[in-house]
Every structure is written in structure tokens, then in C-alpha cells.
Design an enzyme around this catalytic site. Structure first.
Site: not given
Ligand SMILES: C[S@@+](CC[C@H](N)C(=O)[O-])C[C@H]1O[C@@H](n2cnc3c(N)ncnc32)[C@H](O)[C@@H]1O
Length: 459
Positions: A272, A294, A341, A345
Site C-alpha cells: 500500500g 509495505d 492497487r 503490473h
């Protein structure tokens, strides 16, 4: 061809009228490009209507039609010449950022500054500055008021870190707080992209083009931890924050609105960063509990962020910052929601699978996995997607740069930095299947939300 041209002009005209009517109905001024009144920043980009989700489609159609109109009427050689010179934009912007010009011009106010004075303030020769500033002003970034006198416009204002030049010089690491995403793009990403072609033709020679560009075998995050890179890590973190503010909050809150969450349910923000999305959720759903995870090194920035934005949340334990590597076993078991989020990717498929498997192992049958990512879309019609969202003639099915400009750029940024990728809906369904998650529903948007349930408990 005449039909296509007329249709493009018609789209621009119809949608512009629609925007103007909505602004007029709400007594809101449609700000001109030259407007700089008010503190326009990444988190405060202007009137609320500028980010109104109901107007997104109109804006996209105008931009899609305008860019296609340019591609149609411009001689192809001119169009291509512009495309192959595009690297000059980040190069010029980097000069501007490195020399604090956005902040210098903010301090000067609307009368602007002559390049001779800009030269004194920045130490860069005035003839160099004049050319770089004019290159950008020609592309609607900054405004040339009178010959060689430049000031901000509505776009260039966003480059400012909203600090005084004196403060920036006094704190070379902290100066990057409030830094917009432009800084990292014009530096490490730009430098790495030069190696793009060599990497794609021989991917085995390195982890990603980034590694070739920076002569390192470390991943970006590990490289950021090296001594001397503290300011880069700080800058990346700032870019993440700016990114967080770029997306309308309803993208995140609307998904949670539709889930039947109860007070006290636990939501885990996996990878996050400092927790920008969690802050949005906490405002909308104050009775849930949150864990922002994190890497260890992000914890001080996270603590500072929550101290500044909602100290009570972290003091009371309602929001917990937790150092956790998502390749290790997930410590929060049976959370109501695990969300990621802009995480997957960053990773090629084998790593993305491992991240999702660790979440699946920790999940209860009722847990949800929510992935917020932009969905890669074909430029032509995709029969698997809802036709009601299809683009009017003669626009590209994905609305070109207006719809997928950001997404396709992000895709190549991910490839450049990590050999990561933006994924299609099919890619996500397959990734979910391979890690024990079943896609329950998908909410399309500038960031799509993909909601999964554990595969063996789904109906
Ligand atoms: C692109 S940022 C997205 C941050 C956040 N989700 C957001 O949208 O603002 C990727 C994040 O993943 C974190 N990250 C990278 N590797 C990680 C790992 N192995 N475990 C946990 N977090 C990691 C980075 O520190 C960074 O904050």
C-alpha cells in the site's frame, strides 16, 4: 474520409456544448489554459466538476476526437517527425524540474520572469533556458507572455512542489515531498527507456531495461535502498502519493460500498506504500479496520503520512502500518478484503501468481480479493466487452490516447522498469485461476476494479 472528418468535428462540438452546459448550470467557470488563480495542485486540480465522473466520458470523447482529427489532417511525415522527437519533452521537463523553475515562477506570480532573470535564479545560461521554455510553451506547458518572459499556465502549475526555492535548496532529500509523478518519469524511467529495443530483442541479458540503464542487477526497489538513492526513494514515494490523489475516490469507495462489510471488518492494503487509498477508504468507511502493508523501509514515510493526515487513526490502532514482503506468508489471516492497487503490473506473471497465492492461503471462504489496475484494451472492437461502451464512429474502440494513452504508457513503463505489464481482462481471469481466485465481477473505469472470491468457495 469527409464523413470521418465531419464526424470527428461533430463529436468535439456536441461534447464541448455538453460540458459548457453542465458548468453553466452549476455556475462554475470553465477554466482557461492560462488560468492560474487558486492553488492548483495534484490534489486540488481546480473546480470539482473538473474531476466529475459524470463528465469523464465527454472529456474522453473530445480528446479522442481531437487527437484523431490531428492525426487525420496533419501530413503523415509531420506527424511522425513529432512522434520520433517525443523524447525531447521529458528531457526539457527534467531541466525545468532540476533547476526549480516551477517554484521560481510560482514565487514571481502572474507577471512572469524574463529568461535573463530566470538565468540568474537558476544558474543556467539564458539562451538555453529560452529555448527549453519555448519548446514547452509551444506544447502548452508554461506560457510566454511577451518575448522571453515566461509564466505558469494551468498545466505547468502542476510541476510545482509548492515549496519555496529556499526550502528546496535547504533540503535536497525532503525537497521531493509533494513532487508530482513527472520527476521520476523524466529521470530513471526516461534513462531506462533508451535500452528498450535492445532489451526486447534479447530479454535474457537483464531483468529489465531499467537494469541496463542503471548498470545494476538489483530490482528498482532494492536499488532505491542503496546509499545515495534516499532522495529517489523519497521522490518515488511522493509520486505514489500524487498518483493516489489523481484518481477520483469513488473508484475505490464504490467497490467497498457494494460489498456487505460490517463494522470491525479488516481490510488489508497489500503493497500500500504509505496508504493513500486506505486514507480514502477510512474517510468513507470509518468503522472498518485497516492494515497497510509495505516493505520495512517505507514504514517511516507511512508514519509521517498518517501523522499528517489522520493521526488518530494510527494512534488508536484502527489503521496499522505493517512491514511485510508480499512474497512471504501473509500474516493477516481471514481478512474481509485484501486489495492491491497498481501492484501486479509491477511483476511478470510468475511473480504475480506468487503474490496472489500467498493471499489465497491466508483468505477465509468469505474473503474478497480486489485488484485495482488499468485494464489493457484492444484498439479494435473486443467482442467480449459490453457494446454499450463502444466508441462512436470513427474513433478507435479504446478511444486512443484519451482512453488508453495513460494505460498503454504505464504498460511500457512497467516493462521498462520491471518487465511488468498491464493486463487484459482475460489475463487477470487466468492469473486468478492459477492462484485459486475466481473473478466475481469487474467494474470498468480509468482504474478498473476486479473483485475475486476464493475459487473453491465461489458458487
Ligand atoms: C506502484 S507502488 C503502488 C503503491 C500503492 N499500492 C498505491 O497504489 O499507492 C508499488 C508498491 O509496492 C511495494 N513493494 C514492492 N515490492 C514489495 C514487496 N516484495 N512486498 C511488499 N511491498 C512491495 C513498493 O514499496 C511500492 O510501495
Amino acid at each position: 474520409m469527409a464523413d470521418a472528418l465531419k464526424a470527428l468535428v461533430n463529436i468535439i462540438s456536441t461534447e464541448t456544448n455538453h460540458l459548457l452546459l453542465v458548468y453553466a448550470a452549476q455556475n462554475t467557470e470553465f477554466l482557461s489554459l492560462n488560468a492560474t488563480s487558486g492553488p492548483i495542485t495534484c490534489s486540488n486540480p481546480g473546480p470539482a466538476l473538473d474531476l466529475d465522473p459524470a463528465l469523464i466520458r465527454s472529456r474522453q470523447l473530445i480528446v479522442a476526437a481531437a487527437t484523431q482529427l490531428i492525426a487525420t489532417v496533419r501530413p503523415p511525415a509531420e506527424f511522425l517527425q513529432d512522434a520520433v522527437s517525443a523524447m525531447l519533452k521529458p528531457a526539457a521537463l527534467r531541466v525545468i524540474i532540476d533547476t526549480n523553475i516551477p517554484e521560481v515562477l510560482s514565487e514571481e506570480g502572474p507577471q512572469g520572469l524574463h529568461v535573463n532573470d530566470l538565468s540568474v535564479r537558476t544558474g543556467v545560461d539564458e539562451s538555453y533556458l529560452a529555448r527549453v521554455m519555448r519548446y514547452l510553451a509551444t506544447r502548452h506547458i508554461f506560457r510566454e507572455l511577451t518575448p522571453n518572459v515566461f509564466t505558469h499556465n494551468r498545466i505547468s502549475t502542476l510541476l510545482s512542489k509548492n515549496k519555496s526555492v529556499k526550502d528546496l535548496k535547504a533540503d535536497p532529500i525532503g525537497k521531493w515531498d509533494n513532487s508530482p509523478f513527472t520527476s521520476t518519469r523524466t529521470d530513471e524511467i526516461f534513462t531506462s527507456s533508451v535500452h528498450f529495443s535492445a532489451y526486447l530483442r534479447e530479454p535474457d541479458q537483464s531483468l529489465a531495461p531499467f537494469n541496463m540503464g542503471h548498470n545494476t542487477s538489483k530490482k528498482l526497489w532494492e536499488w532505491y535502498e542503496e546509499q545515495g538513492n534516499e532522495w529517489r526513494l523519497r521522490r518515488f514515494t511522493a509520486a505514489m502519493k500524487a498518483n493516489g490523489n489523481m484518481y477520483p475516490p469513488h473508484i475505490f469507495t464504490s467497490v467497498f460500498d457494494e460489498e456487505a462489510l460490517r463494522p470491525g471488518d479488516v481490510v488489508v492494503d497489500v503493497g500500500g506504500n504509505v496508504g493513500t487509498v486506505t486514507l480514502v477508504l477510512k474517510k468513507a468507511f470509518p468503522k472498518l479496520r485497516y492494515v497497510v502493508q509495505d516493505l520495512e523501509k517505507l514504514m517511516p514515510a507511512g508514519e509521517q503520512y498518517w501523522n499528517e493526515n489522520d493521526p488518530e487513526a494510527s494512534n488508536s490502532g484502527q489503521v496499522v502500518l505493517q512491514a511485510h514482503n508480499f512474497f512471504d506468508q501473509q500474516p493477516v489471516k481471514h481478512a474481509a478484503v485484501y486489495f492491491l492497487r497498481l501492484i501486479l503490473h509491477d511483476w511478470p506473471d510468475n511473480d504475480a501468481r506468487e503474490i496472489l497465492l500467498n493471499l489465497r492461503d491466508a483468505a477465509a471462504p468469505s474473503s474478497k480479493l480486489v485488484i485495482f489496475e488499468s485494464l489493457a484494451r484492444y484498439t479494435c472492437d473486443d467482442p467480449s466487452l459490453d457494446l454499450s461502451a463502444s466508441a462512436p464512429f470513427p474513433l478507435l474502440a479504446n478511444l486512443g490516447e484519451a482512453g488508453e494513452g495513460f494505460g498503454t504508457a504505464l504498460d511500457l513503463v512497467m516493462l521498462t522498469l520491471f518487465n511488468g505489464k498491464e493486463r487484459t481482462l482475460d489475463d487477470f481471469v487466468r492469473l486468478g485461476k492459477e492462484s485459486g481466485w475466481k473473478l466475481e465481477r469487474m467494474k470498468p473505469g480509468i482504474l478498473s476494479a476486479l473483485i475475486f472470491t476464493p475459487a473453491d468457495s465461489a458458487s
